[in-house]
Scaffold this active site. Structure first.
Site, PDB file in Angstrom:
ATOM      1  N   ASP A   1       1.191 -78.858 -33.772  1.00 30.49           N
ATOM      2  CA  ASP A   1       1.078 -76.883 -33.933  1.00 30.49           C
ATOM      3  C   ASP A   1       0.878 -76.838 -32.142  1.00 30.49           C
ATOM      4  OD1 ASP A   1      -0.077 -74.772 -34.194  1.00 30.49           O
ATOM      5  OD2 ASP A   1       0.003 -74.931 -36.061  1.00 30.49           O
TER       6      ASP A   1
ATOM      7  N   CYS B   1       8.217 -76.463 -16.879  1.00 29.22           N
ATOM      8  CA  CYS B   1       8.467 -76.580 -18.664  1.00 29.22           C
ATOM      9  C   CYS B   1       9.850 -76.832 -18.618  1.00 29.22           C
ATOM     10  CB  CYS B   1       8.446 -76.052 -18.894  1.00 29.22           C
ATOM     11  SG  CYS B   1       6.480 -75.388 -19.835  1.00 29.22           S
TER      12      CYS B   1
ATOM     13  N   GLY C   1       1.232 -84.963 -27.447  1.00 30.08           N
ATOM     14  CA  GLY C   1       1.508 -85.832 -26.104  1.00 30.08           C
ATOM     15  C   GLY C   1       2.688 -84.720 -25.585  1.00 30.08           C
TER      16      GLY C   1
END
Length: 759
Positions: free
Chosen positions: A453, A421, A544
């Site tokens: 969200d 990440c 996305g």
């Protein structure tokens, strides 16, 4: 070439493909500046060399002889090529405004768009006269005039307005060519009458008296009427009117005078001269804004006023390239002083030329040969491009000075990057880029980008079934906006091929690391292009993921809806013996873009391929369904043969392809003949075992193209024979102009190979 591992720190935007800018591109291609990215914005893919245009009109040169391929030159220079038209400059926001795409940010801007004949100065001229610029419009009109003379020879009166070197040279070239055309057809060339109008007291007023006398003599010898002191005040369908109140009959009026700057320059706030040209200093920077440069005809050097001539634009290329470099490394640009006198070689249409330099004048066929040698040598510099070595893994260090936050970002961009990440694009960068986008709204999207969200929530209406597909690939074209369009269109292809309605899309993008402002703009351009296609399809972008990577890449997971009833879904299986095979788009994208990467293609070929790839399959799929298609698929990476085999196997049928009937993109046969193939081609060629007696077809020029992988290709459908012709006609009417019947479906035979190829 530009080093793709070097983060982009500064952007130079070149607006216009004029003689100065082609020189800048070549110099940056030979010696790139690490961290500096060039982008060329130009409406036309090919730019003409003005010195050879009269020779082209006279028939001495072909179109390719006199045009520079800007897309190919930009590829050589490591520059992005945005084929669009600039319409303004937002100086406060440092952005170039464009006609049909988002604005493009710049750190330095250079304008080299030439001059524009002011046909509006004479009533009716805009509607009834053809201006010599822009060249592409003049060329279309010129070709139409040629065809008119060839197919309907007869009396014709041609008038040229403008007595300068450009007008006289063009008129003599037209006179030479058109008379030769009539003679070749066996008609009297004197059926054509030519007239020149100039508001000056003589032709070529800026040249020496002996040069003016020479051209006055040539015009008289050719029987061309010359009206001096004849300012044209109006043009209509029957001819033109002059200030003295006389009307002169004419069937064709060509306008080569009263040039000025483009209208949009007036809104930039840049200082302009009385003709609307941009005022520049000796360093070619505008007197108003040092971040903006101008060169060529559109520039007016305040301290060194000169006649508008191509020689100045050519010679401004090197100092412009040098000063653009210096301005980005905080060094003082170097003044440029144009020569006071220059050699002009002005042709008389018949491979004969007059030389003019200051008080000097001479003429002869040897001078035309000298001019021809000079012009061809100039063109070779931009069309015969040298092979370039690949840059090293890291490349030289950038000398662009950075401070504060930019310096921190640049260090981060070249450091070892995080995985997982940690490789995401920053939240603020992403939100800024996506904030200006407007995805289409759908009532069945309960949670999407309008209310972000952890995931999107989408309702499936009663009586509908879900269709899911995903596609992802790296960029093969340097324009992120166009790439976004192609990637979205490619991903939607599977949905449309099954006869479904596109509902939602989730994006996955990889963007090269760099300064946050550069990454933000890349994401914005990329997704703006994608949204053009998604919104047109009624497909809502609902979310996305965007991460860092070495190369730009984009893909989409698409959800679609289809009626949950038997026979509604168009599948690959279902082909029936006796059906006709219909293909809606031409093939050849794989070989063309492989050739483009090697500078072995033409810009116009790539233009056509990109236009095809951006053309949605939605309307074609609806038409095929109406016409009772028994099977359908979209052409992608497996190529025509691979996808056809996928259709024959579940259908338990054989198929015959007619190679001569295949619609093929322009240039694709030339590039495969040169042995330039996509990297995926070898894997696709393994399917040759599915072709009956393949060895009999291997020498056919289109044989390699059945294996060519396609991006955003057309639809391949199996249509009942009684519907085929009507289906093709309807598809062409819908804009799929290359649609063709390419073969037929056969009952399954005894041979193991399901595909038969015919020449």
């Amino acid at each position: 070439m530009q080093d793709s591992t070097q983060p982009v720190l500064r952007d130079i935007i070149l607006v216009g493909g004029g003689h100065s800018h082609v020189g800048v591109l070549r110099r940056f291609g030979m010696k790139p500046v690490p961290g500096v990215r060039l982008t060329l914005i130009c409406r036309d893919t090919h730019t003409p060399y003005s010195g050879m245009l009269p020779g082209y009109v006279a028939g001495h040169y072909s179109y390719d002889d006199v045009h520079i391929d800007l897309r190919r030159l930009a590829e050589f220079a490591g520059a992005r090529f945005f084929r669009t038209e600039a319409t303004g400059v937002d100086r406060e926001g440092h952005r170039v405004l464009c006609s049909d795409r988002p604005a493009v940010p710049y750190d330095r801007l250079s304008i080299n768009i030439g001059s524009t004949p002011r046909v509006a100065d004479a009533g009716g001229a805009a509607d009834h006269a053809v201006a010599v610029k822009p060249i592409h419009r003049f060329n279309d009109r010129w070709l139409a005039l040629l065809e008119r003379v060839r197919t309907n020879p007869g009396p014709m009166r041609i008038a040229v307005v403008g007595g300068g070197a450009g007008g006289v040279e063009l008129l003599l070239a037209m006179h030479h060519r058109l008379r030769n055309e009539l003679q070749a057809l066996g008609y009297d060339p004197d059926l054509l009458a030519f007239t020149l109008f100039t508001r000056g007291g003589s032709v070529l007023p800026t040249h020496a008296p002996n040069v003016r006398e020479r051209f006055a003599r040539v015009l008289a010898e050719r029987g061309i009427a010359v009206h001096c002191n004849a300012e044209v005040t109006g043009v209509d369908a029957t001819g033109l009117s002059t200030l003295d109140g006389q009307h002169h009959a004419a069937d064709e009026v060509v306008w080569v005078t009263r040039a000025g700057g483009a209208d949009w320059l007036r809104d930039t706030g840049l200082a302009l001269d009385d003709s609307g040209f941009i005022q520049v200093t000796d360093t070619l920077q505008t007197v108003t804004d040092p971040d903006i440069f101008a060169a060529g005809d559109v520039a007016s050097m305040v301290n060194h006023p000169r006649e508008k001539a191509g020689v100045f634009a050519v010679r401004q290329g090197p100092p412009l390239a040098r000063n653009l470099r210096l301005s980005l490394v905080d060094r003082e640009p170097i003044p440029y002083r144009p020569q006071r006198h220059w050699l002009a070689l002005i042709s008389t249409g018949d491979q004969y030329a007059v030389a003019s330099r200051g008080p000097f004048g001479a003429e002869g066929r040897a001078l035309w040969r000298y001019k021809d040698w000079i012009d061809r040598r100039f063109m070779a510099r931009f069309n015969d491009l040298p092979a370039m070595e690949e840059s090293g893994s890291t490349g030289p260090r950038s000398r662009v000075p950075l401070e504060g936050e930019e310096a921190r970002q640049a260090i981060s961009a070249v450091a070892m990057r995080c995985g997982g990440c940690g490789a995401k694009v920053g939240a603020s960068t992403l939100s800024n880029a996506l904030g200006a986008l407007q995805p289409v709204e759908r009532e069945d999207v309960l949670i999407g980008l309008h209310a972000p969200d952890d995931a999107a929530v989408v309702r499936v209406p009663p009586g509908k079934a879900m269709v899911h597909t995903v596609d992802f690939f790296r960029a093969f074209v340097d324009d992120p906006y166009v790439f976004g369009q192609v990637a979205a269109n490619h991903a939607l292809g599977d949905i449309f091929a099954m006869g479904a309605e596109a509902q939602t899309a989730t994006a996955i993008a990889t963007v090269p690391q760099g300064l946050e402002a550069k990454v933000e703009d890349t994401v914005y351009q990329l997704m703006a292009g994608a949204l053009d296609i998604l919104n047109d399809a009624g497909c809502a972008l609902v979310g996305g993921h965007t991460g860092e990577g070495r190369e730009l890449a984009l893909g989409f997971a698409i959800n679609g809806l289809i009626d949950d009833e038997p026979g509604r879904i168009m599948r690959k299986g279902g082909m029936q013996a006796g059906d006709v095979l219909v293909l809606t788009k031409p093939i050849g994208t794989g070989t063309l873009f492989a050739a483009h990467a090697r500078l072995a293609t033409r810009g116009q070929w790539i233009d056509e391929a990109l236009q095809s790839m951006r053309h949605s399959n939605r309307l074609a799929a609806e038409c095929l369904h109406r016409r009772g298609a028994n099977a359908c698929t979209d052409l992608t990476g497996f190529g025509l043969l691979g996808h056809l085999v996928e259709m024959t196997r579940p259908s338990a049928v054989d198929a015959t392809l007619e190679l001569s009937a295949l619609p093929v993109l322009e240039g694709a046969e030339e590039t495969v003949a040169a042995g330039i193939l996509s990297s995926l081609q070898p894997a696709n060629v393994r399917l040759r075992r599915a072709i009956r007696h393949a060895e009999a077809m291997t020498d056919h020029p289109r044989y390699p193209l059945v294996f060519d992988p396609q991006t955003a290709g057309g639809l391949l459908a199996s249509i009942p024979a009684d519907q085929a012709e009507a289906c093709v006609s309807e598809l062409k009417a819908l804009g799929y102009h290359h649609t063709a019947i390419i073969g037929h479906v056969d009952a399954q035979g005894d041979a193991l190979e399901p595909i038969q190829l015919n020449p």
